[in-house]
Structures are given as C-alpha cells and as structure tokens.
Design a protein around this motif. Structure first.
Motif, PDB file in Angstrom:
ATOM      1  N   ALA A   8       0.824  -1.218   0.000  1.00  0.00           N
ATOM      2  CA  ALA A   8       0.000   0.000   0.000  1.00  0.00           C
ATOM      3  C   ALA A   8       0.853   1.261   0.000  1.00  0.00           C
ATOM      4  O   ALA A   8       0.394   2.335  -0.383  1.00  0.00           O
ATOM      5  CB  ALA A   8      -0.937   0.002   1.209  1.00  0.00           C
ATOM      6  N   ASN A   9       2.113   1.137   0.424  1.00  0.00           N
ATOM      7  CA  ASN A   9       3.005   2.297   0.506  1.00  0.00           C
ATOM      8  C   ASN A   9       4.149   2.229  -0.506  1.00  0.00           C
ATOM      9  O   ASN A   9       5.229   2.772  -0.273  1.00  0.00           O
ATOM     10  CB  ASN A   9       3.568   2.413   1.929  1.00  0.00           C
ATOM     11  CG  ASN A   9       2.512   2.792   2.944  1.00  0.00           C
ATOM     12  OD1 ASN A   9       1.691   3.675   2.701  1.00  0.00           O
ATOM     13  ND2 ASN A   9       2.520   2.117   4.088  1.00  0.00           N
ATOM     14  N   MET A  10       3.895   1.581  -1.639  1.00  0.00           N
ATOM     15  CA  MET A  10       4.947   1.413  -2.638  1.00  0.00           C
ATOM     16  C   MET A  10       5.438   2.742  -3.207  1.00  0.00           C
ATOM     17  O   MET A  10       6.618   2.888  -3.528  1.00  0.00           O
ATOM     18  CB  MET A  10       4.462   0.509  -3.775  1.00  0.00           C
ATOM     19  CG  MET A  10       4.362  -0.963  -3.375  1.00  0.00           C
ATOM     20  SD  MET A  10       5.904  -1.637  -2.677  1.00  0.00           S
ATOM     21  CE  MET A  10       7.020  -1.446  -4.068  1.00  0.00           C
ATOM     22  N   LYS A  11       4.544   3.750  -3.341  1.00  0.00           N
ATOM     23  CA  LYS A  11       4.982   5.047  -3.870  1.00  0.00           C
ATOM     24  C   LYS A  11       6.089   5.642  -3.007  1.00  0.00           C
ATOM     25  O   LYS A  11       7.034   6.242  -3.529  1.00  0.00           O
ATOM     26  CB  LYS A  11       3.803   6.026  -3.949  1.00  0.00           C
ATOM     27  CG  LYS A  11       2.922   5.848  -5.165  1.00  0.00           C
ATOM     28  CD  LYS A  11       1.919   6.977  -5.281  1.00  0.00           C
ATOM     29  CE  LYS A  11       1.110   6.843  -6.558  1.00  0.00           C
ATOM     30  NZ  LYS A  11       0.137   7.960  -6.709  1.00  0.00           N
ATOM     31  N   PHE A  12       5.949   5.484  -1.711  1.00  0.00           N
ATOM     32  CA  PHE A  12       6.972   5.999  -0.787  1.00  0.00           C
ATOM     33  C   PHE A  12       8.229   5.142  -0.858  1.00  0.00           C
ATOM     34  O   PHE A  12       9.345   5.663  -1.001  1.00  0.00           O
ATOM     35  CB  PHE A  12       6.419   6.020   0.639  1.00  0.00           C
ATOM     36  CG  PHE A  12       7.383   6.580   1.654  1.00  0.00           C
ATOM     37  CD1 PHE A  12       7.392   7.931   1.939  1.00  0.00           C
ATOM     38  CD2 PHE A  12       8.287   5.752   2.315  1.00  0.00           C
ATOM     39  CE1 PHE A  12       8.283   8.456   2.873  1.00  0.00           C
ATOM     40  CE2 PHE A  12       9.176   6.256   3.248  1.00  0.00           C
ATOM     41  CZ  PHE A  12       9.170   7.620   3.523  1.00  0.00           C
ATOM     42  N   LEU A  56       8.824  12.154  -5.848  1.00  0.00           N
ATOM     43  CA  LEU A  56       9.116  12.503  -4.460  1.00  0.00           C
ATOM     44  C   LEU A  56       8.003  13.350  -3.843  1.00  0.00           C
ATOM     45  O   LEU A  56       7.713  13.241  -2.648  1.00  0.00           O
ATOM     46  CB  LEU A  56      10.451  13.244  -4.388  1.00  0.00           C
ATOM     47  CG  LEU A  56      11.703  12.393  -4.673  1.00  0.00           C
ATOM     48  CD1 LEU A  56      12.915  13.285  -4.914  1.00  0.00           C
ATOM     49  CD2 LEU A  56      11.975  11.428  -3.524  1.00  0.00           C
ATOM     50  N   GLU A  57       7.368  14.204  -4.655  1.00  0.00           N
ATOM     51  CA  GLU A  57       6.243  15.010  -4.179  1.00  0.00           C
ATOM     52  C   GLU A  57       5.047  14.135  -3.853  1.00  0.00           C
ATOM     53  O   GLU A  57       4.379  14.316  -2.820  1.00  0.00           O
ATOM     54  CB  GLU A  57       5.858  16.050  -5.229  1.00  0.00           C
ATOM     55  CG  GLU A  57       6.772  17.250  -5.290  1.00  0.00           C
ATOM     56  CD  GLU A  57       6.265  18.312  -6.252  1.00  0.00           C
ATOM     57  OE1 GLU A  57       6.043  19.449  -5.806  1.00  0.00           O
ATOM     58  OE2 GLU A  57       6.084  18.001  -7.443  1.00  0.00           O
ATOM     59  N   GLU A  58       4.738  13.186  -4.729  1.00  0.00           N
ATOM     60  CA  GLU A  58       3.596  12.293  -4.497  1.00  0.00           C
ATOM     61  C   GLU A  58       3.769  11.479  -3.225  1.00  0.00           C
ATOM     62  O   GLU A  58       2.798  11.133  -2.560  1.00  0.00           O
ATOM     63  CB  GLU A  58       3.430  11.363  -5.699  1.00  0.00           C
ATOM     64  CG  GLU A  58       2.928  12.068  -6.959  1.00  0.00           C
ATOM     65  CD  GLU A  58       2.903  11.147  -8.166  1.00  0.00           C
ATOM     66  OE1 GLU A  58       3.260   9.952  -8.005  1.00  0.00           O
ATOM     67  OE2 GLU A  58       2.517  11.610  -9.260  1.00  0.00           O
ATOM     68  N   ALA A  59       5.027  11.200  -2.872  1.00  0.00           N
ATOM     69  CA  ALA A  59       5.301  10.435  -1.651  1.00  0.00           C
ATOM     70  C   ALA A  59       5.311  11.313  -0.409  1.00  0.00           C
ATOM     71  O   ALA A  59       5.403  10.814   0.718  1.00  0.00           O
ATOM     72  CB  ALA A  59       6.638   9.715  -1.788  1.00  0.00           C
ATOM     73  N   ALA A  84      11.406   9.515   8.893  1.00  0.00           N
ATOM     74  CA  ALA A  84      10.365   8.501   8.745  1.00  0.00           C
ATOM     75  C   ALA A  84      10.836   7.211   9.394  1.00  0.00           C
ATOM     76  O   ALA A  84      12.024   6.881   9.360  1.00  0.00           O
ATOM     77  CB  ALA A  84      10.042   8.261   7.275  1.00  0.00           C
ATOM     78  N   THR A  85       9.907   6.494   9.988  1.00  0.00           N
ATOM     79  CA  THR A  85      10.201   5.210  10.611  1.00  0.00           C
ATOM     80  C   THR A  85       9.502   4.122   9.832  1.00  0.00           C
ATOM     81  O   THR A  85       8.286   4.194   9.601  1.00  0.00           O
ATOM     82  CB  THR A  85       9.722   5.188  12.081  1.00  0.00           C
ATOM     83  OG1 THR A  85      10.375   6.233  12.800  1.00  0.00           O
ATOM     84  CG2 THR A  85      10.022   3.851  12.728  1.00  0.00           C
ATOM     85  N   LEU A  86      10.253   3.115   9.393  1.00  0.00           N
ATOM     86  CA  LEU A  86       9.676   1.989   8.664  1.00  0.00           C
ATOM     87  C   LEU A  86       9.248   0.922   9.663  1.00  0.00           C
ATOM     88  O   LEU A  86      10.055   0.446  10.468  1.00  0.00           O
ATOM     89  CB  LEU A  86      10.693   1.407   7.678  1.00  0.00           C
ATOM     90  CG  LEU A  86      11.156   2.331   6.549  1.00  0.00           C
ATOM     91  CD1 LEU A  86      12.131   1.596   5.639  1.00  0.00           C
ATOM     92  CD2 LEU A  86       9.977   2.859   5.746  1.00  0.00           C
ATOM     93  N   ASN A  87       7.988   0.566   9.624  1.00  0.00           N
ATOM     94  CA  ASN A  87       7.450  -0.450  10.516  1.00  0.00           C
ATOM     95  C   ASN A  87       7.358  -1.774   9.766  1.00  0.00           C
ATOM     96  O   ASN A  87       6.554  -1.918   8.837  1.00  0.00           O
ATOM     97  CB  ASN A  87       6.065  -0.042  11.027  1.00  0.00           C
ATOM     98  CG  ASN A  87       6.113   1.204  11.870  1.00  0.00           C
ATOM     99  OD1 ASN A  87       7.090   1.438  12.575  1.00  0.00           O
ATOM    100  ND2 ASN A  87       5.068   2.012  11.815  1.00  0.00           N
TER     101      ASN A  87
END
Length: 309
Positions: A8-12, A56-59, A84-87
């Motif tokens: 779900a967070n692939m853009k980031f 980078l803006e979209e993320a 940012a923290t990756l969970n």
C-alpha cells in the motif's frame, strides 16, 4: 512519520530504489533548489529531474513552491519530510508515539515588543492604525490573520497537554512566514529567530517578502505582502532542524518540557541580526497555506519505575 512496509506504501518505498532520487534528497537537505539547479548538480536533463521530483512530491518527501525569479516565476523544491520510521511488524506490535496537536491563530500572542513598520489585518480590514505598536495590544488583535513588524518579537503561550507517564520526544512547529516589508522591497532578507521556553532553536534567513503574485488565500483587497514560506521547526533527541536542516544542538530534553507547564514560543527579529528585514506572519485566510501556527508535541509513554516516582 511512521510508514508500514507494505504494498500500500509502494509510492513511498520506491523513492529509495533510485540513486538519483536519493541524491536529490541529499542536495535538498543542504538547501532548497530549483529544477535548473538540481539538473546542473546532478548532470542530467531537466525533464528527467522533473519526473523524479514528481515522484518525491507524491510520496510527501518534498514539496514545491512557485517563487519570484529574475524573469517570472520559478519552481523551488524543498525537503519537507524530516524523518520517517519503517514499521516491519504489524501495527499492533509496533510502538507508535502519541501526539498532542495545537493550532494557534497568529493574533493570539501573549506578549509582544515590536517596532514600526508594523501592523495587523483581519480577513476584512486593517486592525487599528498602521505603524502604531499600541494596536498590538488591542483586543481585536485576536481576529488578526496577518501581522508584521520590523524589529522585536511576538510570543505565544502553547497549552501543554502532557500528563504523568508521557515523556516528550519531538516538538514540531509549522508556520507561514517571511520578511516584514509591506512598504519595502522584495529583496530585503531577514534573519528570523525561533525560541521555545527561552532556549534559542535557530535562525532562518528569509530572502525577502513576496508582494506578487497574489497569495492563494489572501483577500483580494489586500495589496501588500501576499504570502510567505511554510517553515517547520523540529526539535528531537538529536538536535534542532528547520525544514530538515540542522540549526543547533538544542534537544527536546534541553527544552525542559514538563506536564502542565505551557510552552512559550517566540518568533523574533533581533536587534543583533545580520539581516534585519523584520517578520511577517500569515494565518488562515492569508498567504498560500490556509493554516494558523501548528504545534505538534510528540511523546512516548513511560512507567513510574523509569522515572523513579
């Protein structure tokens, strides 16, 4: 910001699969740049840089602003995300800090000391007489949506909703701001200093005031300074940062934030400033960002055994 490692967070997550995008982040960490400046630093063509910037803006990692240039307007790229923290674990297995959020209108300062040129405006009119500091004490100042002064400060008392068992771990302050200059030139830089609880956090040098184009939310009847830059001051356990750039070694522990004790936020143009261009503050209904001063106080939970109480 907490990011769950998932599709779900692939853009980031995909932003870091490219060496070019990571290099862009490194360059913007040093200073904000336009597309041309990034192109020259990276040695690649502007259209390619633009595609990376869009990703980078979209993320939500960077943002762009249109600012005056020698000829017309230019797109300035700014590093927005501080950390940012990756969970990797499921949310219920991951400790996520809590946050107390407070929004303070620009006219609700508790103390001030200003020198002209200065003034306040609401969404409909000027408040009192221009260049008369006495009106900064007028009750109608509570309705102010923009204010400016050449020297001095405004100080806000921020409610502190920490309770026993909550330990502050990060403070974030976001406001739209620029030089004072309804009657001066757009090239007037200004050193704007932020302090909390009497501790100096850092100084941001604004390149000037922005009289054109018209601010996105600025009322049409207002023809002076139109908008500012959105600045974020962050204090955590490693130091203080303005838009991700380290400005001092002041840590969250050094601010002595205790449950029940309000925070004193001061925004100032100091007499000792090298660039004394003053301060303009924008609230909701003015400028390019429809917001007031936003204060986020992040905290961890700790038990009595940790504190010895």
């Amino acid at each position: 910001m907490n990011i769950e490692v998932s599709t779900a967070n692939m853009k980031f997550l995909e932003c870091f699969s490219s060496e070019t995008r990571v290099r862009i982040i490194e360059l913007l960490r040093e200073q904000s740049r336009n597309i041309k400046g990034l192109s020259e630093a990276l040695g690649i063509q502007p259209p390619i840089v633009t595609r990376h910037i869009q990703m980078l803006e979209e993320a939500g990692i960077i943002r762009s602003e249109l600012v005056p240039a020698t000829r017309g307007m230019q797109k300035l790229c700014i590093l927005q995300l501080g950390e940012a923290t990756l969970n990797f674990k499921r949310p219920e297995e991951t400790h996520v800090p809590g946050c107390h959020r407070t929004v303070v209108p620009v006219g609700q300062y508790a103390d001030y000391q200003v020198s002209p040129p200065c003034g306040l405006v609401s969404g409909a009119k000027r408040i009192g007489m221009c260049d008369d500091p006495r009106y900064f004490g007028d009750p109608e100042r509570m309705n102010a949506r923009m204010l400016w002064f050449a020297r001095g400060y405004v100080e806000y008392r921020i409610p502190n909703y920490l309770v026993r068992g909550e330990r502050p771990c990060m403070l974030e302050i976001t406001t739209e701001i620029c030089s004072d200059a309804p009657c001066s030139t757009s090239e007037t830089p200004s050193d704007i200093t932020f302090t909390v609880n009497g501790r100096e956090l850092g100084t941001w040098t604004c390149p000037g005031e922005f009289a054109s184009p018209h601010g996105k939310f600025t009322p049409h009847w207002w023809t002076k300074t139109q908008y500012g830059r959105l600045k974020t001051v962050r204090v955590d356990g490693s130091g203080t940062f303005i838009d991700g750039v380290r400005t001092s070694g002041m840590t969250i522990e050094g601010l002595d934030i205790r449950p029940g004790a309000e925070l004193r936020l001061r925004i100032a143009s100091l007499d000792t400033a090298r660039h004394s261009g003053g301060v303009s503050l924008f609230g909701s209904g003015f400028g390019n960002y429809d917001q007031d001063i936003e204060v986020n106080l992040w905290y961890d939970h700790h038990n009595n055994a940790e504190t010895g109480s």
